[in-house]
Enzyme design. Structure first.
Site, mmCIF file in Angstrom:
data_model
loop_
_atom_site.group_PDB
_atom_site.id
_atom_site.type_symbol
_atom_site.label_atom_id
_atom_site.label_comp_id
_atom_site.label_asym_id
_atom_site.label_seq_id
_atom_site.Cartn_x
_atom_site.Cartn_y
_atom_site.Cartn_z
ATOM 1 N N SER A 41 110.663 96.242 75.885
ATOM 2 C CA SER A 41 110.322 96.667 74.522
ATOM 3 C C SER A 41 108.815 96.621 74.360
ATOM 4 O O SER A 41 108.114 95.881 75.060
ATOM 5 C CB SER A 41 110.973 95.715 73.509
ATOM 6 O OG SER A 41 110.497 95.953 72.201
ATOM 7 N N TYR A 45 112.534 87.086 69.803
ATOM 8 C CA TYR A 45 112.821 88.358 70.476
ATOM 9 C C TYR A 45 111.634 88.791 71.337
ATOM 10 O O TYR A 45 111.808 89.191 72.500
ATOM 11 C CB TYR A 45 113.144 89.428 69.441
ATOM 12 C CG TYR A 45 113.400 90.789 70.037
ATOM 13 C CD1 TYR A 45 114.572 91.039 70.748
ATOM 14 C CD2 TYR A 45 112.481 91.824 69.891
ATOM 15 C CE1 TYR A 45 114.811 92.293 71.297
ATOM 16 C CE2 TYR A 45 112.713 93.075 70.441
ATOM 17 C CZ TYR A 45 113.876 93.306 71.145
ATOM 18 O OH TYR A 45 114.102 94.549 71.696
#
Length: 263
Positions: A143, A156
C-alpha cells in the site's frame, strides 16, 4: 498476453476486490488458478463464473492466511493438484482506521497476523520450489500507506511498512535465482476494504474522488506478471508524495497533518 497461458497462479484474498479482478484477467489470458480466501461461497461462485467462460483449471480452497496451520495444510494440496506454482499473489489483507490510543491489542495482532505473518507464511510455502526450479514470481500487495504513514492508520501503516521491508529483502535474496519479486503500492481502492477500515465513512467521503477502480489496479498487476517489474505505484502522483516525504519528512508532515487527520 501469451506469457500467462498454462501458468499456475495462486491468489490469496481472491473472493472479492482486486483479488477477484486479478483472477478474472488471469483466466482470460489462459492461466490456471488457485483461489484462496475465507469465504468458500464467494470462491465457488467466482470459480463457476470463470469456468463457464474459460477453459482453464481452477481450484478453490478455504484459507485464513493468519492460521499458519491451515497454510501448512493447504499448500501441499495445491502442489499435489497442480505440480508447481508459477506466480503467488499475496493479496489477503485488511485494515482498521483508528487512532493509536484507541486500537485494541487483539485488533493489532489480527492485522499483523493477516497482513504480515500470513503473507510471509504463504510465501515460505512456495519459495523452496521456486528456488529449486529457478523460476517464479511473488507479488505482494502492499500500500502507499507503507511509504507514507498517516494519522488514524498507525497499525495498518506499520503492517504495510513490514510488507515492503520483507519484499525488498526477498527481492535481493532471490536475485540470482531468477525468481522475481514485486510490491504493489496502491492508494485507496473502491472495494469493500473500507467497510471494515472506515467504520464512520469519513475517509471514503474525503477521498472518494481519488479512489482507484479495482479493475484498473488488477490490470496493472497482471500485466507485470513474470516481468522484472520492481514496484507498481498507483496513482503515480501519490507515489510522488512518498518521494517528497523521504526527502523532506518534517516539512511534509507539518504541511500534510491537517489533511491526513480528516480520516
Amino acid at each position: 498476453m501469451e506469457q500467462l497461458a498454462g501458468k499456475n497462479i495462486v491468489i490469496t484474498g481472491a473472493s472479492g476486490g482486486i483479488g477477484a479482478e486479478i483472477a478474472k484477467l488471469c483466466a482470460a489470458r489462459g492461466a490456471n488458478l488457485v483461489l484462496l480466501a475465507r469465504s468458500m461461497d464467494k470462491l465457488e461462485q467466482l470459480q463457476k463464473q470463470l469456468q463457464q467462460r474459460h477453459s482453464v483449471k481452477i481450484a478453490v480452497y478455504q484459507l485464513d492466511v493468519s492460521d499458519t496451520e491451515q497454510v501448512r495444510a493447504v499448500f501441499p494440496e495445491i502442489f499435489q493438484a497442480f505440480g508447481q506454482v508459477d506466480v503467488l499473489v499475496n493479496n489477503a489483507g485488511f485494515g482498521i482506521f483508528r487512532a493509536a490510543h484507541e486500537a485494541g491489542i487483539e485488533e493489532m495482532k489480527a492485522m499483523f497476523n493477516v497482513n504480515v505473518i500470513g503473507l510471509m507464511a504463504c510465501t515460505s510455502m512456495v519459495l523452496p520450489h521456486m528456488r529449486e526450479r529457478r523460476f517464479g514470481h511473488i507479488i505482494n500487495i502492499a500500500s502507499q500507506a507503507g511509504k507514507i504513514a498517516t494519522p488514524k492508520s498507525s497499525v495498518y501503516a506499520a503492517t504495510k511498512h513490514a510488507v515492503l521491508g520483507y519484499t525488498n529483502a526477498l527481492r535481493m535474496e532471490l536475485a540470482d535465482c531468477n525468481v522475481r519479486v514485486t510490491s504493489v503500492n496502491p492508494g485507496p481502492i473502491a472495494t469493500n476494504f473500507f467497510n471494515i477500515a472506515d467504520e464512520k465513512g469519513t475517509y471514503v467521503k474525503n477521498v472518494e474522488r481519488f479512489m482507484l477502480q479495482p479493475e484498473y489496479v488488477a490490470e496493472k498487476v497482471v500485466n507485470a506478471m513474470l516481468t522484472k517489474t520492481r514496484e507498481i505505484n498507483l496513482p503515480r502522483w501519490m507515489n510522488l508524495g512518498s518521494v517528497i516525504y523521504t526527502l523532506f519528512p518534517k516539512t511534509f508532515e507539518r504541511l500534510g497533518r491537517r489533511m491526513f487527520n480528516q480520516k
